[in-house]
Design a protein around this motif. Structure first.
Motif, PDB file in Angstrom:
ATOM      1  N   ALA A  78       0.545  -1.260  -0.267  1.00  0.00           N
ATOM      2  CA  ALA A  78      -0.192  -0.213  -0.089  1.00  0.00           C
ATOM      3  C   ALA A  78       0.938   1.449   0.116  1.00  0.00           C
ATOM      4  O   ALA A  78       0.232   2.380   0.349  1.00  0.00           O
ATOM      5  CB  ALA A  78      -0.875  -0.271   1.170  1.00  0.00           C
ATOM      6  N   LEU A  79       2.079   1.181  -0.412  1.00  0.00           N
ATOM      7  CA  LEU A  79       2.825   2.161  -0.091  1.00  0.00           C
ATOM      8  C   LEU A  79       2.491   3.317  -1.671  1.00  0.00           C
ATOM      9  O   LEU A  79       2.045   3.017  -2.736  1.00  0.00           O
ATOM     10  CB  LEU A  79       4.384   1.916  -0.532  1.00  0.00           C
ATOM     11  N   PRO A  80       3.216   4.461  -1.210  1.00  0.00           N
ATOM     12  CA  PRO A  80       3.846   5.340  -0.227  1.00  0.00           C
ATOM     13  C   PRO A  80       2.633   5.809   0.865  1.00  0.00           C
ATOM     14  O   PRO A  80       1.262   5.558   0.460  1.00  0.00           O
ATOM     15  CB  PRO A  80       4.050   6.575  -1.191  1.00  0.00           C
ATOM     16  N   ALA A 130      -1.503  10.204   4.975  1.00  0.00           N
ATOM     17  CA  ALA A 130      -2.483   9.861   5.123  1.00  0.00           C
ATOM     18  C   ALA A 130      -3.874  11.009   4.352  1.00  0.00           C
ATOM     19  O   ALA A 130      -4.148  11.855   5.287  1.00  0.00           O
ATOM     20  CB  ALA A 130      -2.618  11.191   7.282  1.00  0.00           C
ATOM     21  N   ASN A 131      -4.451   9.979   4.012  1.00  0.00           N
ATOM     22  CA  ASN A 131      -5.612  10.497   3.191  1.00  0.00           C
ATOM     23  C   ASN A 131      -6.937   8.802   2.206  1.00  0.00           C
ATOM     24  O   ASN A 131      -5.769   8.131   2.753  1.00  0.00           O
ATOM     25  CB  ASN A 131      -5.010  11.085   2.017  1.00  0.00           C
ATOM     26  N   LEU A 132      -7.806   9.043   2.742  1.00  0.00           N
ATOM     27  CA  LEU A 132      -8.533   8.799   1.899  1.00  0.00           C
ATOM     28  C   LEU A 132      -7.937   7.268   0.745  1.00  0.00           C
ATOM     29  O   LEU A 132      -8.153   6.353   0.682  1.00  0.00           O
ATOM     30  CB  LEU A 132      -9.969   8.805   1.054  1.00  0.00           C
ATOM     31  N   GLY A 133      -6.877   7.589  -0.380  1.00  0.00           N
ATOM     32  CA  GLY A 133      -6.427   7.019  -1.367  1.00  0.00           C
ATOM     33  C   GLY A 133      -5.568   5.919  -0.686  1.00  0.00           C
ATOM     34  O   GLY A 133      -5.572   4.680  -1.162  1.00  0.00           O
ATOM     35  N   TRP A 134      -4.749   6.094   0.136  1.00  0.00           N
ATOM     36  CA  TRP A 134      -4.360   5.266   1.284  1.00  0.00           C
ATOM     37  C   TRP A 134      -5.247   4.292   1.800  1.00  0.00           C
ATOM     38  O   TRP A 134      -4.704   3.024   1.680  1.00  0.00           O
ATOM     39  CB  TRP A 134      -3.057   6.467   2.226  1.00  0.00           C
ATOM     40  N   LEU A 135      -5.849   4.357   2.565  1.00  0.00           N
ATOM     41  CA  LEU A 135      -6.658   3.873   3.646  1.00  0.00           C
ATOM     42  C   LEU A 135      -7.208   2.972   2.308  1.00  0.00           C
ATOM     43  O   LEU A 135      -7.651   1.371   2.726  1.00  0.00           O
ATOM     44  CB  LEU A 135      -7.744   4.605   4.190  1.00  0.00           C
TER      45      LEU A 135
END
Length: 132
Positions: A30-32, A35-40
């Motif tokens: 799940a990198l990079p 702190a946002n919705l895309g990462w979650l």
């Protein structure tokens, strides 16, 4: 009862190991980190995150079952055997280096668990205090 402890702690170590390795794999895919919705969405889009959840839930219920019967000192120490199993599986599956300090740390963990188990076995039976 000995078979119960052996099976229980092997099961606990397996669940904990599954959780730790699954978190590592989910995070790596799940990198990079951001702190946002895309990462979650990337994190929860990885099947490994669900392996981590299964591992933690399984470890929790296994640990609660073991605490009903096992003495707390050796049980707490033995519950950290996953440090050794995660290290060994990380070498094999994730190609992480096996260094001398890591091996010495693993030996120290296992030796500590053995010492606590031996001390518990040789300790006199505790008499419950019903007077008070």
């Amino acid at each position: 009862m000995r078979r119960f402890y052996l099976f229980g702690f092997l099961l606990l170590m397996s669940f904990d190991t599954l959780a730790q390795l699954s978190f590592k794999l989910a995070g790596s895919h799940a990198l990079p980190v951001a702190a946002n919705l895309g990462w979650l969405l990337r994190v929860f889009g990885q099947p490994w995150i669900y392996g981590a959840l299964v591992g933690y839930l399984g470890a929790f219920f296994t640990w609660m079952s073991l605490l009903k019967h096992a003495p707390i000192g050796p049980a707490f120490a033995a519950s950290h055997l996953e440090v050794v199993s995660v290290m060994l599986l990380s070498v094999w599956l994730l190609h992480e280096p096996l260094t001398t300090p890591r091996v010495l740390g693993a030996v120290a963990i296992v030796a500590g668990i053995v010492c606590l188990g031996a001390a518990e076995r040789d300790a006199p039976e505790a008499v419950p205090d019903i007077a008070g």
